[in-house]
Write a protein that holds these residues in place. Structure first.
Motif, PDB file in Angstrom:
ATOM      1  N   LEU A   1     -58.601  -2.780  27.927  1.00 22.88           N
ATOM      2  CA  LEU A   1     -59.059  -1.438  28.270  1.00 22.88           C
ATOM      3  C   LEU A   1     -60.411  -1.496  28.978  1.00 22.88           C
ATOM      4  CD1 LEU A   1     -58.835   1.610  28.191  1.00 22.88           C
ATOM      5  CD2 LEU A   1     -59.721   1.577  25.846  1.00 22.88           C
ATOM      6  N   GLU A   2     -61.313  -2.312  28.471  1.00 16.34           N
ATOM      7  CA  GLU A   2     -62.635  -2.456  29.107  1.00 16.34           C
ATOM      8  C   GLU A   2     -62.488  -2.919  30.552  1.00 16.34           C
ATOM      9  OE1 GLU A   2     -66.716  -5.151  28.641  1.00 16.34           O
ATOM     10  OE2 GLU A   2     -65.116  -5.315  27.149  1.00 16.34           O
ATOM     11  N   THR A   3     -61.654  -3.935  30.773  1.00 15.43           N
ATOM     12  CA  THR A   3     -61.423  -4.449  32.124  1.00 15.43           C
ATOM     13  C   THR A   3     -60.791  -3.383  33.008  1.00 15.43           C
ATOM     14  OG1 THR A   3     -61.111  -6.683  31.255  1.00 15.43           O
ATOM     15  CG2 THR A   3     -60.252  -6.241  33.462  1.00 15.43           C
ATOM     16  N   GLY A   4     -59.809  -2.667  32.437  1.00 10.78           N
ATOM     17  CA  GLY A   4     -59.114  -1.638  33.209  1.00 10.78           C
ATOM     18  C   GLY A   4     -60.037  -0.526  33.659  1.00 10.78           C
ATOM     19  N   ILE A   5     -60.918  -0.074  32.770  1.00 10.99           N
ATOM     20  CA  ILE A   5     -61.847   1.008  33.134  1.00 10.99           C
ATOM     21  C   ILE A   5     -62.810   0.535  34.224  1.00 10.99           C
ATOM     22  CG2 ILE A   5     -63.761   2.415  32.282  1.00 10.99           C
ATOM     23  CD1 ILE A   5     -62.256   2.573  29.597  1.00 10.99           C
ATOM     24  N   GLU A   6     -63.285  -0.705  34.100  1.00 13.28           N
ATOM     25  CA  GLU A   6     -64.195  -1.248  35.125  1.00 13.28           C
ATOM     26  C   GLU A   6     -63.494  -1.345  36.478  1.00 13.28           C
ATOM     27  OE1 GLU A   6     -65.369  -4.858  33.247  1.00 13.28           O
ATOM     28  OE2 GLU A   6     -67.068  -3.954  32.171  1.00 13.28           O
ATOM     29  N   GLN A   7     -62.197  -1.762  36.458  1.00 14.20           N
ATOM     30  CA  GLN A   7     -61.428  -1.836  37.708  1.00 14.20           C
ATOM     31  C   GLN A   7     -61.236  -0.439  38.301  1.00 14.20           C
ATOM     32  OE1 GLN A   7     -57.748  -3.752  36.703  1.00 14.20           O
ATOM     33  NE2 GLN A   7     -58.627  -5.820  36.655  1.00 14.20           N
ATOM     34  N   PHE A   8     -60.969   0.519  37.452  1.00 14.51           N
ATOM     35  CA  PHE A   8     -60.755   1.890  37.920  1.00 14.51           C
ATOM     36  C   PHE A   8     -62.017   2.438  38.580  1.00 14.51           C
ATOM     37  CE2 PHE A   8     -61.130   6.463  37.207  1.00 14.51           C
ATOM     38  CZ  PHE A   8     -59.978   6.917  37.829  1.00 14.51           C
ATOM     39  N   VAL A   9     -63.159   2.257  37.932  1.00 18.92           N
ATOM     40  CA  VAL A   9     -64.423   2.758  38.477  1.00 18.92           C
ATOM     41  C   VAL A   9     -64.732   2.084  39.813  1.00 18.92           C
ATOM     42  CG1 VAL A   9     -66.911   2.859  38.100  1.00 18.92           C
ATOM     43  CG2 VAL A   9     -65.340   3.369  36.219  1.00 18.92           C
ATOM     44  N   ALA A  10     -64.485   0.765  39.875  1.00 14.85           N
ATOM     45  CA  ALA A  10     -64.748   0.038  41.118  1.00 14.85           C
ATOM     46  C   ALA A  10     -63.839   0.509  42.248  1.00 14.85           C
ATOM     47  CB  ALA A  10     -64.560  -1.466  40.890  1.00 14.85           C
ATOM     48  N   ALA A  11     -62.586   0.861  41.915  1.00  9.09           N
ATOM     49  CA  ALA A  11     -61.616   1.233  42.940  1.00  9.09           C
ATOM     50  C   ALA A  11     -61.750   2.676  43.392  1.00  9.09           C
ATOM     51  CB  ALA A  11     -60.197   0.996  42.411  1.00  9.09           C
ATOM     52  N   THR A  12     -62.245   3.543  42.512  1.00  7.85           N
ATOM     53  CA  THR A  12     -62.189   4.981  42.807  1.00  7.85           C
ATOM     54  C   THR A  12     -63.534   5.676  42.856  1.00  7.85           C
ATOM     55  OG1 THR A  12     -62.001   5.620  40.478  1.00  7.85           O
ATOM     56  CG2 THR A  12     -59.954   5.088  41.635  1.00  7.85           C
ATOM     57  N   GLY A  13     -64.549   5.058  42.264  1.00  7.05           N
ATOM     58  CA  GLY A  13     -65.776   5.808  42.069  1.00  7.05           C
ATOM     59  C   GLY A  13     -65.570   6.818  40.955  1.00  7.05           C
ATOM     60  N   LEU A  14     -66.612   7.551  40.624  1.00  3.17           N
ATOM     61  CA  LEU A  14     -66.500   8.498  39.514  1.00  3.17           C
ATOM     62  C   LEU A  14     -66.881   9.901  39.961  1.00  3.17           C
ATOM     63  CD1 LEU A  14     -67.972   6.652  36.413  1.00  3.17           C
ATOM     64  CD2 LEU A  14     -65.646   7.423  36.740  1.00  3.17           C
ATOM     65  N   PRO A  15     -65.960  10.857  39.797  1.00  3.88           N
ATOM     66  CA  PRO A  15     -66.341  12.249  40.067  1.00  3.88           C
ATOM     67  C   PRO A  15     -67.328  12.711  39.007  1.00  3.88           C
ATOM     68  CG  PRO A  15     -64.131  12.138  39.120  1.00  3.88           C
ATOM     69  CD  PRO A  15     -64.556  10.727  39.386  1.00  3.88           C
ATOM     70  N   PRO A  16     -68.149  13.679  39.314  1.00  2.47           N
ATOM     71  CA  PRO A  16     -69.168  14.144  38.358  1.00  2.47           C
ATOM     72  C   PRO A  16     -68.608  14.506  36.987  1.00  2.47           C
ATOM     73  CG  PRO A  16     -69.515  15.141  40.511  1.00  2.47           C
ATOM     74  CD  PRO A  16     -68.225  14.392  40.599  1.00  2.47           C
ATOM     75  N   ALA A  17     -67.412  15.064  36.955  1.00  2.68           N
ATOM     76  CA  ALA A  17     -66.840  15.505  35.674  1.00  2.68           C
ATOM     77  C   ALA A  17     -66.563  14.339  34.729  1.00  2.68           C
ATOM     78  CB  ALA A  17     -65.544  16.278  35.925  1.00  2.68           C
ATOM     79  N   LEU A  18     -66.447  13.128  35.289  1.00  6.60           N
ATOM     80  CA  LEU A  18     -66.147  11.951  34.464  1.00  6.60           C
ATOM     81  C   LEU A  18     -67.328  10.993  34.355  1.00  6.60           C
ATOM     82  CD1 LEU A  18     -62.515  11.022  35.572  1.00  6.60           C
ATOM     83  CD2 LEU A  18     -63.228  11.724  33.302  1.00  6.60           C
TER      84      LEU A  18
END
Length: 710
Positions: free
Chosen positions: A299-316
């Motif tokens: 899960l930790e790896t997956g969240i880091e990959q997601f943030v790297a691939a998409t960036g984070l909208p303000p709501a998240l």
């Protein structure tokens, strides 16, 4: 036959309209004539009692039940013809009251018999038109979106997002392409069980979706979805066939999630004696310590990959920025948990916590886990919701459609895992109030890959309250039936376990078979009883001298260890006559057994509990049933032990109130393997002299089918 409650107290008679009664009687006459059947008194009685209960239900303008009626329990002896009885009694009333009739079974074998034989026969031979459909959980159906993703991943078109490190295998490409072709051409309906070859779970896991992964109507493949096509077939059906597990899962989701809502349903629970056990298993929560550490790393790896691939909208921004830190904190807590549960377990394989009280140091650690788990869960919930919104056909949302399609399924799976962990941790750390039913809690060693793990488990010891609240008080009507519902000639045990309401009617319909003239029952008085070290040797000596290897014989054991020990003794001399459970599939054992008997050769089956019920070997296929000993439950079962402990605190006798009734049901089922048709003959031998020497033996014997005693 009068209507009585579980304690035998008479209840007021129900009222069935004259029109409904005449309609059901006419349908029964049609069927008897068309199938050239002999009318049976017990079958007519069963039809009458079910119709009387279901036909007396009154409802308001919303169609919801307004009176205490509509629930009936019928123990129907072997040969009653109970399936046709409950179908003829309940179907006309369900159609008349505009309700769905849901038939639920405990076993695949009975479900297939109802779908492939009983319902087609009924539809063909009565003048009442109806449709029927099979209901299965989402996990039995193909997800076109995931199939498409798997093929794109294998072709290198789509980058892999798989947080469980289970990417599709190249060797499975041909299977997936074949599935797509057959589904597109209409040659396969997407049902896993209807694919011509067996599909390995490792292959199927890439092709099916959980409710958390599924984007429902936002999915571009919604109109072609196998699961939703099956749901549409259910909406058009008058009768839905399901199993107990699916019914219980739907009820736990509030009812109406997969199956029709309870208020719009008349249930028939065939093999109803399994309902309480199925519910207990359904409500159990557990997790493995090592398994959670591994998942949290993913899960930790997956969240880091997601943030790297998409960036984070303000709501998240806040929720997901801190999520990897929460994962690491949780991993640290589970690292601390390992030596603690390891020490608690000691040299054993399992340890139950007395009165369900989790040790204080472990409970403190479980409560500490909730602190970082809660914000992690909230962040995942918000993320999955935003991803699903971004899948909307209009393209609105915080993420592009490509991002949403790639990440919605794996993040949905992660959210489901986090929710399950939260529930398990909360329940394991909880303390029941004074007077409340305790929860069974325990730890146990369990396999984990090539190594082992320690699993923490929690389960209710009774599910009466859950069934009462979610099922009996809500359903429009219900029938509970089986050949064995009473224990020691009483419905009390069933009523307590399942929470059946006071207004339910309880009935026993005797088998039409002439047991005294068709079979014999002998309690063999060996020199020793099952508690003696000599017992195994005495059993083997008796079997050598009393089993006719030229006939069809079923030997039922209460433990796998004894079955295997006996097999080791006989396998050399009985090699061509012997088939043993656990050494080949059950279906293959039955097939080979029948093949040998058909070839005028004898055969002996060694079986365990699953061969003591549900197996049907009529005529020459089975003429001798050997029951090695009274089938008492394993004494170290944690739920059974916790229930016994609670009963003792109430001044009750666990052996008489729990152990003996359960053994009685198993013994009746085992004995019932012998006479399956009116023309069957044979004998039952029970090698446990405690039936004659103990005070409780007579109670067990009196509950058995009335075979002639020798």
């Amino acid at each position: 036959m009068s209507v009585v409650d579980a304690a035998g107290k008479p209840l007021s008679n129900s009222v069935l309209s004259k029109e409904s009664k005449e309609r059901i009687q006419a349908l029964y006459r049609e069927l008897i004539k068309a199938l050239d059947l002999k009318p049976r008194y017990g079958q007519r009685m069963m039809i009458a009692e079910i119709a009387k209960a279901l036909g007396s239900v009154s409802a308001d303008e919303k169609g919801e039940r307004t009176n205490d009626a509509g629930i009936v329990v019928v123990e129907a002896g072997t040969g009653t013809g109970k399936t046709l009885a409950y179908l003829l009694a309940s179907l006309p009333l369900a159609i008349e009251q505009e309700k769905k009739l849901l038939i639920s079974t405990a076993t695949v074998a009975l479900q297939e018999q109802i779908l492939d034989k009983d319902l087609p026969n009924l539809k063909k031979n009565i003048s009442l038109p109806f449709n029927f459909a099979l209901a299965k959980g989402r996990g039995r159906y193909l997800c076109l979106t995931k199939l498409d993703k798997s093929l794109q991943q294998l072709s290198g078109i789509l980058s892999t997002v798989d947080l469980f490190e289970q990417t599709p295998e190249e060797q499975d490409r041909e299977l997936y392409e074949n599935m797509l072709m057959k589904y597109a051409s209409g040659k396969w309906d997407g049902d896993r069980d209807r694919w011509p070859e067996e599909i390995e779970q490792s292959q199927w896991s890439h092709l099916t979706a959980t409710h958390r992964e599924c984007s429902n109507r936002r999915c571009p493949e919604f109109d072609n979805c196998a699961f939703f096509k099956a749901r549409q077939a259910m909406e058009d059906a008058d009768i839905i066939v399901a199993n107990h597990d699916l019914v219980l899962s739907d009820l736990s989701l509030g009812g109406g999630a997969v199956l029709p809502a309870p208020e719009k349903t008349i249930y028939v629970f065939d093999e109803g004696h399994h309902l309480a056990d199925k519910a207990l298993n359904h409500f159990r929560l557990e997790f493995g310590v090592r398994a959670q550490r591994q998942w949290l790393k993913q899960l930790e790896t997956g969240i880091e990959q997601f943030v790297a691939a998409t960036g984070l909208p303000p709501a998240l921004m806040h929720s997901l920025q801190e999520a990897p830190g929460h994962c690491r904190e949780l991993q640290s807590h589970f690292s601390l948990m390992w030596p603690l549960v390891f020490d608690l377990l000691g040299e054993g394989d399992r340890m139950r916590f007395e009165f369900g009280r989790t040790p204080e140091n472990l409970r403190d650690l479980l409560n500490n886990i909730k602190a970082p788990l809660q914000p992690l869960l909230q962040g995942l919930d918000k993320l999955v919701d935003m991803l699903q919104q971004s899948l909307d056909a209009k393209g609105e949302g915080e993420f592009s459609r490509d991002i949403a399609e790639s990440w919605q399924a794996p993040m949905g799976m992660m959210l489901a895992r986090a929710e399950t962990l939260w529930e398990a941790v909360t329940w394991l750390a909880a303390e029941e109030k004074e007077g409340e039913l305790p929860v069974a809690r325990w730890i146990a060693k369990t396999p984990f890959g090539e190594d082992w793990d320690i699993k923490l488990s929690a389960s209710p010891i009774a599910v009466a309250d859950q069934l009462r609240k979610n099922l009996w008080w809500r359903c429009h009507g219900a029938v509970v039936t089986s050949a064995t519902l009473t224990a020691l000639n009483s419905f009390s045990n069933l009523a307590w376990e399942t929470g059946l309401p006071d207004w339910a009617g309880f009935h026993r319909v005797a088998s039409p078979f002439d047991y005294p003239n068709r079979g014999t029952l002998e309690v063999v008085q060996l020199a020793s009883d099952p508690k003696s070290d000599q017992f195994q040797s005495d059993v083997e000596d008796w079997m050598r001298n009393n089993i006719d290897k030229t006939q069809g014989t079923l030997v039922l054991f209460s433990s796998r260890a004894q079955l295997e020990a006996t097999r080791d003794t006989f396998i050399r001399d009985w090699y061509e006559y012997l088939l043993c459970q656990n050494f080949m599939p059950k279906s293959e054992i039955v097939r080979k057994h029948k093949e040998r008997i058909d070839g005028s050769k004898g055969n002996v089956i060694f079986g365990l509990a699953s061969f003591a019920e549900g197996i049907d070997l009529p005529g020459e296929y089975l003429t001798h049933v050997v029951i090695v000993k009274i089938p008492f439950a394993v004494p170290d079962d944690p739920i059974q032990a916790a229930t016994s402990e609670w009963l003792e605190t109430r001044g009750r006798n666990p052996f008489m109130d729990l152990t003996l009734p359960a053994a009685s049901i198993r013994l009746v089922q085992a004995t019932g393997r012998l006479i399956r048709k009116e023309s069957d003959t044979g004998k039952v031998s029970i090698l446990d002299k405690r039936l004659l020497s103990s005070r409780y033996g007579k109670l067990l014997l009196d509950a058995l089918p009335p075979l002639r005693r020798i």
